[in-house]
Design a protein around this motif. Structure first.
Motif, PDB file in Angstrom:
ATOM      1  N   GLY A  36      43.344 -26.272 -89.367  1.00 24.43           N
ATOM      2  CA  GLY A  36      42.449 -25.140 -89.134  1.00 24.43           C
ATOM      3  C   GLY A  36      40.975 -25.430 -89.306  1.00 24.43           C
ATOM      4  N   PHE A  37      40.606 -26.697 -89.578  1.00 25.39           N
ATOM      5  CA  PHE A  37      39.191 -27.014 -89.794  1.00 25.39           C
ATOM      6  C   PHE A  37      38.368 -26.754 -88.533  1.00 25.39           C
ATOM      7  CE2 PHE A  37      35.569 -29.978 -90.012  1.00 25.39           C
ATOM      8  CZ  PHE A  37      35.012 -29.585 -91.213  1.00 25.39           C
ATOM      9  N   THR A  38      38.906 -27.102 -87.374  1.00 27.80           N
ATOM     10  CA  THR A  38      38.179 -26.890 -86.114  1.00 27.80           C
ATOM     11  C   THR A  38      37.870 -25.418 -85.902  1.00 27.80           C
ATOM     12  OG1 THR A  38      39.291 -28.797 -85.127  1.00 27.80           O
ATOM     13  CG2 THR A  38      38.220 -27.258 -83.620  1.00 27.80           C
ATOM     14  N   SER A  39      38.862 -24.567 -86.122  1.00 26.61           N
ATOM     15  CA  SER A  39      38.663 -23.140 -85.884  1.00 26.61           C
ATOM     16  C   SER A  39      37.656 -22.531 -86.863  1.00 26.61           C
ATOM     17  CB  SER A  39      39.999 -22.390 -85.987  1.00 26.61           C
ATOM     18  OG  SER A  39      40.554 -22.518 -87.285  1.00 26.61           O
ATOM     19  N   LEU A  40      37.489 -23.135 -88.030  1.00 25.96           N
ATOM     20  CA  LEU A  40      36.507 -22.646 -88.996  1.00 25.96           C
ATOM     21  C   LEU A  40      35.088 -23.030 -88.611  1.00 25.96           C
ATOM     22  CD1 LEU A  40      38.309 -23.464 -92.378  1.00 25.96           C
ATOM     23  CD2 LEU A  40      37.957 -21.197 -91.367  1.00 25.96           C
ATOM     24  N   VAL A  59      31.317 -37.932 -87.435  1.00 26.25           N
ATOM     25  CA  VAL A  59      32.519 -38.742 -87.663  1.00 26.25           C
ATOM     26  C   VAL A  59      33.338 -38.145 -88.807  1.00 26.25           C
ATOM     27  CG1 VAL A  59      33.374 -40.998 -88.406  1.00 26.25           C
ATOM     28  CG2 VAL A  59      31.499 -40.851 -86.749  1.00 26.25           C
ATOM     29  N   LEU A  60      32.662 -37.736 -89.890  1.00 19.05           N
ATOM     30  CA  LEU A  60      33.355 -37.088 -90.999  1.00 19.05           C
ATOM     31  C   LEU A  60      34.034 -35.804 -90.537  1.00 19.05           C
ATOM     32  CD1 LEU A  60      34.032 -36.803 -94.003  1.00 19.05           C
ATOM     33  CD2 LEU A  60      31.800 -35.674 -94.312  1.00 19.05           C
ATOM     34  N   GLY A  61      33.314 -35.017 -89.726  1.00 13.32           N
ATOM     35  CA  GLY A  61      33.906 -33.792 -89.195  1.00 13.32           C
ATOM     36  C   GLY A  61      35.146 -34.064 -88.375  1.00 13.32           C
TER      37      GLY A  61
END
Length: 240
Positions: free
Chosen positions: A40-44, A29-31
């Motif tokens: 860009g968090f997903t791509s990292l 859930v935090l993610g």
């Protein structure tokens, strides 16, 4: 009336409480929230073969050019981010509901340490399935670990003489749905399932306290095999 903090503390302290499952759900859930607010968090976080098998996929035949960082932790972190497409977080909700169902069964049965081992091996197994079968695609979501949980429970139920018909039907429906549905990585499902079946066999055959060392050895061997497959299979595929 007890406060929310007190109720949460009691839930975590209850004997047999699936604390690890609760923590994984909270991290997912935090993610998801970080995906919404951090560009860009997903791509990292997502799994992509190029970042895990840099030294094997970055050659001229692979289609990747330039210097690609070696980031093997993506084989685990991808399981804590989910699709943000649509108004509702359906991908997250479905996966977390499945995790809650099977976590409340498996975690008390196995204990927290063995449950964490199964979950992490399942995530890496899902990544390995993508790496071997579709090495230029990216994937996110906890499905690999969830299929590993179902596979492990299936093996343990059969070994212990339990009923497995409903679980087999559920597995078949979910796997074939992923195989034919667009935007779903059946490769991750298959990789997680295979590793889950093997992990379930290990856990079923080493469930006695005296078998702890043997259990560790078996999981180390399984882990080494997975690392070797990460290292050599893509290079062999590109040479064909």
């Amino acid at each position: 009336m007890p406060s929310l903090t007190q109720r949460v503390r009691r839930a975590f302290q209850r004997p047999g409480a699936p604390v690890v499952s609760y923590v994984i759900i909270a991290l997912c859930v935090l993610g998801y929230l970080l995906q919404l607010v951090v560009p860009g968090f997903t791509s990292l976080m997502q799994f992509h073969s190029a970042y895990v098998g840099t030294f094997f996929l970055a050659g001229p035949e692979s289609g990747f050019s330039g210097l690609i960082p070696f980031e093997p932790w993506r084989a685990v972190t991808y399981g804590f981010v989910h699709s943000t497409l649509g108004v509702l977080p359906l991908h997250l909700l479905l996966n977390m509901y499945t995790l809650w169902i099977f976590g409340t069964i498996l975690e008390p049965m196995l204990g927290r340490g063995r449950f964490i081992t199964l979950y992490v091996f399942g995530l890496v197994g899902g990544a390995l399935g993508v790496y071997l079968l579709s090495p230029q695609t990216a994937v996110i979501g906890a499905s690999g670990a969830l299929f590993a949980m179902m596979g492990a429970l299936l093996v343990m139920q059969r070994r212990l003489g339990g009923q497995t018909t409903q679980l087999l039907v559920l597995l078949a429906i979910n796997f074939f749905y992923g195989f034919f549905a667009g935007g779903v990585s059946w490769q991750a499902h298959l990789g997680g399932l295979v590793v889950g079946l093997l992990s379930g066999l290990i856990l079923a055959e080493t469930r006695q306290p005296k078998d702890r060392t043997l259990r560790i050895v078996y999981f180390v061997v399984l882990g080494v095999v997975m690392v070797v497959l990460f290292a050599i299979a893509p290079g062999m595929l590109w040479q064909r």
